[in-house]
Design a protein around this motif. Structure first.
Motif, short mmCIF file in Angstrom:
data_model
loop_
_atom_site.label_atom_id
_atom_site.label_comp_id
_atom_site.label_asym_id
_atom_site.label_seq_id
_atom_site.Cartn_x
_atom_site.Cartn_y
_atom_site.Cartn_z
N ALA A 104 0.83 -1.20 0.00
CA ALA A 104 0.00 0.00 0.00
C ALA A 104 0.86 1.25 0.00
N LEU A 105 2.01 1.19 0.72
CA LEU A 105 2.91 2.33 0.77
C LEU A 105 3.54 2.59 -0.59
N LEU A 106 3.99 1.52 -1.25
CA LEU A 106 4.59 1.68 -2.58
C LEU A 106 3.57 2.18 -3.59
N ALA A 107 2.35 1.60 -3.50
CA ALA A 107 1.29 2.04 -4.42
C ALA A 107 1.00 3.52 -4.21
N GLY A 108 0.96 3.93 -2.96
CA GLY A 108 0.70 5.34 -2.67
C GLY A 108 1.81 6.23 -3.19
N THR A 109 3.04 5.71 -3.03
CA THR A 109 4.18 6.50 -3.52
C THR A 109 4.10 6.67 -5.03
N VAL A 110 3.80 5.57 -5.72
CA VAL A 110 3.68 5.63 -7.19
C VAL A 110 2.59 6.62 -7.59
N VAL A 111 1.46 6.57 -6.87
CA VAL A 111 0.35 7.48 -7.19
C VAL A 111 0.78 8.93 -7.00
N LEU A 112 1.53 9.20 -5.93
CA LEU A 112 1.98 10.56 -5.67
C LEU A 112 2.98 11.03 -6.72
N VAL A 113 3.87 10.12 -7.11
CA VAL A 113 4.87 10.49 -8.14
C VAL A 113 4.17 10.80 -9.47
N VAL A 114 3.27 9.94 -9.86
CA VAL A 114 2.54 10.16 -11.12
C VAL A 114 1.77 11.47 -11.06
N ALA A 115 1.13 11.71 -9.93
CA ALA A 115 0.37 12.95 -9.79
C ALA A 115 1.29 14.16 -9.90
N ALA A 116 2.48 14.04 -9.29
CA ALA A 116 3.42 15.17 -9.35
C ALA A 116 3.90 15.41 -10.78
N LEU A 117 4.19 14.32 -11.51
CA LEU A 117 4.64 14.46 -12.90
C LEU A 117 3.54 15.10 -13.75
N LEU A 118 2.31 14.67 -13.54
CA LEU A 118 1.19 15.24 -14.31
C LEU A 118 1.05 16.73 -14.04
N VAL A 119 1.22 17.08 -12.81
CA VAL A 119 1.11 18.49 -12.45
C VAL A 119 2.25 19.28 -13.08
N ALA A 120 3.48 18.69 -13.04
CA ALA A 120 4.64 19.39 -13.60
C ALA A 120 4.51 19.53 -15.11
N THR A 121 4.03 18.48 -15.76
CA THR A 121 3.87 18.52 -17.23
C THR A 121 2.81 19.54 -17.61
N GLY A 122 1.77 19.55 -16.88
CA GLY A 122 0.70 20.51 -17.16
C GLY A 122 1.19 21.93 -16.97
#
Length: 663
Positions: free
Chosen positions: A644-662
């Motif tokens: 669950a921790l790794l999944a959460g980390t992946v979700v946060l990283v993806v969200a951060a990349l999406l925000v940065a790309t946008g």
């Protein structure tokens, strides 16, 4: 001892006896009976001494301030005039007779200790009302009697009738006590004091600002306590209690308190002509209605209960025409013969071995079974019927004479209309009283019911009391001669006109009822008397008039336990079924008050359950659901937590990349 000291001891001794009886009832049962009888007897002796010293002359007054209130003071005060002295003797006499009688009547009752203590407390409270010179102290005794009646009427609490009767007695009397309390405060506000002497002084000087309002408020409390229309319905049901309690309530306490209160403060009521007319109407309806109802009752105690209501109507009628001497004279006379009637009825019931077999239609020729009750009850019924020279004749004629004086304008103590109302109702009630008294005597002592099991001779303590009370029932009426000073100097000599009318009408009632009984007896001679009619609609085991006419059982092939020779049915005709249930007044109260209150309670219960509880349950449901979700996530498996921790980390990283790309 001074008269004041003796007077203080009169209500104090029964109170101490009650307290000692409650404390020692379980630990020292051998002391219960002496503690019940001796303090009350001593109080009677002291009350007689107080009456002798008072002598019907100047009232005995004494007072001490109970507590500073900052405004209207409350005082421990005595005010003993001739009325108070005589009524206290009556209370002591009847209470002593009841306590002695109860030692035999309730000898096997496991709750006798509490019963005897409550009777003593009841007696003490009434004596406090009688002697009190302060309205607040009087109110204390007034309310103590209310709670004592609740417990004593409900003595047989195992039966639903006794439980319902005790609650009804308490609630109906409290219904009258609410305006009564308001009236007392209004009276004290106008007078500036709760002292009875100061209140009467204010009335004499014309200082009452609201006489009609105060009088009507007080009258509501009196109607409840003294069982006057329309607050009389509790008294017939109160017969579910032990018979000695009925004698005490009906003869010397509780119901006598209201009449005595008006006599004590009669000038307050006389200050309002409207209040006097209202009192007269209340007394007239009470007298006539209770007489008709008594003529239709089958239970011997209910007949006597309605009789009490009617005789209290006579007393209230005397007060309505401004004659408290006649009212108290009849109160004293009635107290003696009504106590005798109830205690004699108790002997009859005791002979049956149960408190429930009191139906007169089921009694059979009890003259030989209970000779003491037969002779003494005959004396009491003659007094009730007002046949000379028995006591009831003199006291009832004093009431009728007072009404006649007001009606014909010979006195201005009350409005003339009040005099006519009381006089006509009193004469009508004389016929009805004679009719139901004769009917009771015939059905109880010459009936054709079923022979009850013979339980042997009655205890001596029960039969001796009957003969003691028979003496004043026969002779007290002659007290109008030697005791005028105790009745405000009122000349209580019977008036010729009302004496002839009242006695003549009473004899008419006796003769007509006897003739009706002979007629119904002849018609019923061919009807078998044996087993009980089992139909649920049978009126207390009585046969219907049609069955009498056809000489056949009313319901199937079943014979009757009851005696069909009931003159009450013939005399009342179609009115009988209405009179038997008190003219449906309880049903009216049920429609007007009970059902609306029950409907309101049901609505409140619905709103509480379906609305308020819904919000409460909803407020607790959301946290419960969140807790369930969190609980499911807490599995205790380390691999699950890491995943669950790794999944959460992946979700946060993806969200951060999406925000940065946008961006």
């Amino acid at each position: 001892m001074t008269t004041t000291t003796l007077a203080v001891l009169v209500p104090l001794l029964p109170f101490l006896g009650a307290a000692a009886g409650l404390l020692l009832g379980r630990t020292a049962p051998g002391f219960v009976r002496p503690l019940a009888v001796l303090p009350t007897l001593t109080a009677l002796v002291l009350a007689v001494l107080v009456a002798v010293r008072q002598g019907g002359d100047q009232a005995v007054d004494a007072a001490t301030e109970l507590t500073p209130t900052g405004s209207i003071p409350i005082e421990l005060a005595l005010h003993i005039d001739g009325f108070a002295a005589l009524v206290a003797v009556l209370v002591g006499l009847v209470a002593s007779c009841v306590q002695i009688y109860s030692t035999g009547y309730l000898r096997d009752d496991p709750r006798y200790p509490s019963y005897a203590a409550l009777v003593s407390l009841f007696t003490s409270a009434m004596l406090l009302v009688v002697y009190s010179g302060d309205l607040i102290v009087l109110l204390v005794g007034w309310e103590i009697m209310g709670i004592c009646s609740y417990f004593l009427v409900g003595h047989y609490w195992e039966t639903p009738e006794a439980r319902a009767a005790s609650i009804k007695a308490f609630l109906v009397t409290k219904l009258g006590d609410v305006p009564f309390l308001i009236g007392l405060f209004a009276l004290a506000t106008d007078a500036g004091s709760f002292r009875i002497t100061k209140v009467l002084g204010t009335v004499a000087s014309g200082g009452l600002d609201h006489p009609t309002l105060i009088a009507l408020l007080l009258l509501a409390g009196v109607a409840g306590k003294s069982a006057q229309f329309p607050l009389h319905t509790w008294l017939p049901d109160a017969m579910a209690g032990p018979t000695p309690v009925s004698a005490l309530i009906h003869a010397a306490t509780m119901v006598a308190a209201g009449v005595y209160f008006i006599a004590r403060l009669l000038p307050v009521f006389q200050a309002s002509a409207a209040a006097m007319v209202v009192m007269a109407v209340m007394a007239a309806v009470t007298m006539a209605g209770s007489g008709l109802a008594a003529l239709a009752q089958d239970d011997i105690k209910r007949v006597l209960a309605y009789s009490t209501i009617g005789q209290l109507g006579y007393m209230t009628g005397a007060l309505a025409v401004g004659d408290r001497g006649a009212a108290v004279f009849h109160l004293l006379s009635h107290g003696a013969f009504k106590a005798l009637l109830f205690l004699a009825a108790g002997v009859i019931i005791h002979a049956s071995g149960t408190n429930s077999l009191a139906a007169m239609s089921r009694m059979k020729d009890l003259r030989t079974r209970v000779p003491d009750a037969y002779w003494t009850m005959t004396v009491a019924l003659l007094a009730l019927t007002a046949i000379p020279p028995f006591s009831g004749f003199f006291s009832k004629e004093a009431v009728l004479g007072a009404a006649e004086h007001v009606a014909t304008g010979h006195t201005e103590h009350a409005p003339g209309a009040a005099g006519w109302i009381v006089l006509v109702a009193g004469l009508v009630s004389a016929v009805l009283t004679a009719a139901y008294a004769t009917r009771l005597w015939l059905l109880a002592f010459r009936g054709r019911g079923v022979e009850a099991p013979d339980h042997g001779r009655q205890p001596l303590t029960m039969t001796v009391v009957l003969w003691v009370l028979a003496v004043p029932s026969l002779a007290f009426g002659l007290a109008y001669g030697p005791l005028p000073g105790w009745f405000d100097g009122r000349d209580l000599t019977p008036v010729l006109t009302t004496s002839v009318l009242g006695t003549g009408l009473a004899l008419v009632g006796v003769i007509v009822t006897y003739g009706a009984w002979k007629h119904t007896s002849a018609m019923a001679a061919q009807i078998p008397v044996g087993a009980v009619a089992a139909h649920p609609d049978a009126d207390a085991g009585l046969v219907e008039a049609e069955a009498i006419a056809s000489h056949a059982p009313a319901y199937g092939d079943v014979a009757y336990t009851s005696d069909p020779a009931d003159p009450g049915r013939l005399l009342l005709g179609p009115l009988h079924r209405h009179a038997a249930v008190g003219f449906h007044l309880d049903a009216v109260y049920s429609v007007l008050f009970v059902r609306p209150v029950q409907a309101g309670a049901a609505l409140v219960r619905f709103l509480d359950r379906e609305v308020v509880d819904t919000y409460v349950r909803g407020a607790g449901a959301l946290p419960r659901w969140l807790g369930e979700a969190v609980r499911r996530a807490q599995t205790g498996n380390l691999q699950t937590y890491v995943s669950a921790l790794l999944a959460g980390t992946v979700v946060l990283v993806v969200a951060a990349l999406l925000v940065a790309t946008g961006a």
